[in-house]
Design an enzyme around this catalytic site. Structure first.
Site, PDB file in Angstrom:
ATOM      1  N   ASP A  18      15.417   6.938   6.925  1.00 17.81           N
ATOM      2  CA  ASP A  18      14.553   7.256   8.055  1.00 17.81           C
ATOM      3  C   ASP A  18      14.684   6.192   9.130  1.00 17.81           C
ATOM      4  O   ASP A  18      14.270   6.407  10.271  1.00 17.81           O
ATOM      5  CB  ASP A  18      13.098   7.354   7.587  1.00 17.81           C
ATOM      6  CG  ASP A  18      12.174   7.835   8.693  1.00 17.81           C
ATOM      7  OD1 ASP A  18      12.459   8.915   9.262  1.00 17.81           O
ATOM      8  OD2 ASP A  18      11.180   7.147   8.998  1.00 17.81           O
ATOM      9  N   HIS A  75      13.339   8.246  12.230  1.00 17.94           N
ATOM     10  CA  HIS A  75      12.207   7.324  12.172  1.00 17.94           C
ATOM     11  C   HIS A  75      10.903   8.127  12.258  1.00 17.94           C
ATOM     12  O   HIS A  75      10.007   7.849  13.069  1.00 17.94           O
ATOM     13  CB  HIS A  75      12.266   6.298  13.308  1.00 17.94           C
ATOM     14  CG  HIS A  75      11.536   5.019  12.995  1.00 17.94           C
ATOM     15  ND1 HIS A  75      12.071   3.777  13.209  1.00 17.94           N
ATOM     16  CD2 HIS A  75      10.306   4.811  12.458  1.00 17.94           C
ATOM     17  CE1 HIS A  75      11.200   2.849  12.841  1.00 17.94           C
ATOM     18  NE2 HIS A  75      10.112   3.456  12.382  1.00 17.94           N
ATOM     19  N   ASP A 117       8.476  -7.713  -6.004  1.00 17.06           N
ATOM     20  CA  ASP A 117       7.582  -8.117  -4.930  1.00 17.06           C
ATOM     21  C   ASP A 117       6.929  -9.433  -5.332  1.00 17.06           C
ATOM     22  O   ASP A 117       5.971  -9.453  -6.091  1.00 17.06           O
ATOM     23  CB  ASP A 117       6.511  -7.050  -4.681  1.00 17.06           C
ATOM     24  CG  ASP A 117       5.673  -7.362  -3.449  1.00 17.06           C
ATOM     25  OD1 ASP A 117       5.534  -8.551  -3.093  1.00 17.06           O
ATOM     26  OD2 ASP A 117       5.137  -6.416  -2.836  1.00 17.06           O
ATOM     27  N   GLU A 154      18.722   1.932  16.336  1.00 23.85           N
ATOM     28  CA  GLU A 154      18.154   3.262  16.520  1.00 23.85           C
ATOM     29  C   GLU A 154      18.138   3.621  18.005  1.00 23.85           C
ATOM     30  O   GLU A 154      17.677   2.823  18.816  1.00 23.85           O
ATOM     31  CB  GLU A 154      16.731   3.326  15.957  1.00 23.85           C
ATOM     32  CG  GLU A 154      16.685   3.148  14.452  1.00 23.85           C
ATOM     33  CD  GLU A 154      15.264   3.172  13.890  1.00 23.85           C
ATOM     34  OE1 GLU A 154      14.310   3.409  14.674  1.00 23.85           O
ATOM     35  OE2 GLU A 154      15.104   2.950  12.683  1.00 23.85           O
ATOM     36  N   ARG A 199       0.802  -1.223   0.000  1.00 18.73           N
ATOM     37  CA  ARG A 199       0.000   0.000   0.000  1.00 18.73           C
ATOM     38  C   ARG A 199       0.838   1.277   0.000  1.00 18.73           C
ATOM     39  O   ARG A 199       0.521   2.247  -0.698  1.00 18.73           O
ATOM     40  CB  ARG A 199      -0.943  -0.005   1.206  1.00 18.73           C
ATOM     41  CG  ARG A 199      -2.161  -0.890   1.017  1.00 18.73           C
ATOM     42  CD  ARG A 199      -2.983  -0.983   2.264  1.00 18.73           C
ATOM     43  NE  ARG A 199      -2.321  -1.831   3.258  1.00 18.73           N
ATOM     44  CZ  ARG A 199      -2.941  -2.385   4.297  1.00 18.73           C
ATOM     45  NH1 ARG A 199      -4.221  -2.150   4.479  1.00 18.73           N
ATOM     46  NH2 ARG A 199      -2.299  -3.150   5.139  1.00 18.73           N
ATOM     47  N   ILE A 200       1.913   1.292   0.804  1.00 17.59           N
ATOM     48  CA  ILE A 200       2.719   2.512   0.880  1.00 17.59           C
ATOM     49  C   ILE A 200       3.459   2.744  -0.436  1.00 17.59           C
ATOM     50  O   ILE A 200       3.468   3.863  -0.967  1.00 17.59           O
ATOM     51  CB  ILE A 200       3.702   2.437   2.060  1.00 17.59           C
ATOM     52  CG1 ILE A 200       2.925   2.433   3.381  1.00 17.59           C
ATOM     53  CG2 ILE A 200       4.678   3.614   2.022  1.00 17.59           C
ATOM     54  CD1 ILE A 200       3.780   2.178   4.598  1.00 17.59           C
ATOM     55  N   ARG A 210      12.573  -0.632   7.077  1.00 16.29           N
ATOM     56  CA  ARG A 210      13.331  -1.206   8.179  1.00 16.29           C
ATOM     57  C   ARG A 210      14.816  -1.082   7.876  1.00 16.29           C
ATOM     58  O   ARG A 210      15.263  -1.388   6.773  1.00 16.29           O
ATOM     59  CB  ARG A 210      12.964  -2.681   8.399  1.00 16.29           C
ATOM     60  CG  ARG A 210      11.611  -2.889   9.067  1.00 16.29           C
ATOM     61  CD  ARG A 210      11.671  -2.443  10.519  1.00 16.29           C
ATOM     62  NE  ARG A 210      10.431  -2.697  11.245  1.00 16.29           N
ATOM     63  CZ  ARG A 210       9.465  -1.804  11.412  1.00 16.29           C
ATOM     64  NH1 ARG A 210       9.558  -0.597  10.851  1.00 16.29           N
ATOM     65  NH2 ARG A 210       8.393  -2.102  12.128  1.00 16.29           N
TER      66      ARG A 210
END
Length: 318
Positions: free
Chosen positions: A260, A284, A175, A265, A155-156, A236
């Protein structure tokens, strides 16, 4: 009801949605800032429902929850939850995959546009050298010349592509799980991983972190990418071999990257990756705007109510 609801860890300004859910259920409520396994064990002891951000939900942690408990992971990824152990212990796991699709897509698309236009590099050069010419940093492709490569086309990624198509950019995607009709409708070509590397002048990552995808963007992948390609990761950190990316950036083979997310982290202050040429770091933050955070907490809390009353979960993953 003899329920205990906990928030193991979070980065929100408050937890009013979660507290309202606990009140509706008639459950005890507590929130924590658990980071280690030991802290998380203390947090979830006797809990029937746990809202989880990044706390490690290991077998040892899960075993301290009530039988038949439910874990609700804030966001999409569930790589910090031992899903096999959850299944064996009879603990349900759900996530909230749709709270901030458009927000993350905004961040990813903005990052790709900034890199494509050399904005971070121009800014750094002007700050350090006083001025520069538009051609000083090498050739600059128009958006119409870029081939956007998508690692994952959920979706993103689809939302990112809708944004970039307005600029004339073309797309290819690796994918194995995406339906042919989704790619066809988006006018995105399905490719194998090797072709994704060889043809992507701009790569954006939208895959989950699994044993199969860990470090999938490695030194070999990076060496096959077109000269001066750009990379954005809002998924990720573990998808990228960061040592290999650092080398590729410093050698100029990859002209820029916006991360990001990183494998650790926050990225340690002494990490040499921080100094890599052409690297931009964001904290993030791709998921963040006020609307998306409220959606995230509201949807997670609605899931908790379903769990407490034995109703089917909306987004159960285990």
């Amino acid at each position: 009801m003899n329920d205990r609801i906990v928030v193991t860890d979070h980065a929100f300004s408050d937890t009013h949605h979660e507290q309202a859910a606990a009140q509706r259920i008639g459950a005890e409520f507590a929130e924590f800032s658990a980071r280690t396994e030991a802290e998380t064990i203390d947090a979830v002891a006797r809990a029937s429902i746990a809202f989880v951000n990044f706390a490690p939900m290991t077998r040892a942690v899960l075993s301290k929850m009530k039988p038949g408990a439910t874990i609700i992971r804030y966001g999409v990824g569930v790589d910090n939850v031992d899903l096999d152990a959850a299944r064996e212990l009879g603990i349900k796991v759900s996530n909230v995959p749709d709270y901030g699709v458009e927000t993350v897509a905004d961040h990813a698309a903005a990052s790709l546009l900034a890199l494509a236009r050399q904005i971070p590099n121009f800014d750094r050069t002007i700050h350090t050298e006083g001025w520069t010419s538009p051609t000083s940093l090498g050739p600059l492709r128009s958006l119409r010349q870029h081939m956007i490569g998508y690692l994952g086309f959920g979706r993103i990624a689809q939302a990112v592509h809708r944004r970039l198509r307005a600029f004339g950019a073309q797309g290819i995607a690796y994918d194995p799980f995406c339906a042919d009709e989704v790619l066809y409708d988006a006018a995105v070509e399905r490719v194998e991983l090797d072709d994704l590397a060889r043809r992507s002048t701009a790569l954006t990552l939208h895959a989950p972190l699994t044993s199969e995808t860990k470090n999938v963007i490695d030194g070999e992948f990076l060496s096959r990418m077109p000269d001066r390609a750009i990379i954005v990761n809002t998924s990720r950190g573990g998808l990228i071999d960061e040592a290999a990316l650092e080398i590729a950036l410093n050698e100029g083979r990859i002209s820029g990257a916006i991360l990001d997310v990183t494998s650790v982290e926050p990225l340690p202050l002494d990490s040499s990756l921080r100094q890599a040429r052409g690297l931009v770091l964001t904290p993030h933050a791709a998921f963040y705007d006020e609307e998306s955070l409220d959606n995230l907490q509201r949807l997670a809390s609605e899931e908790a109510v379903r769990a407490a009353f034995g109703e089917p979960l909306r987004c159960q993953v285990a």
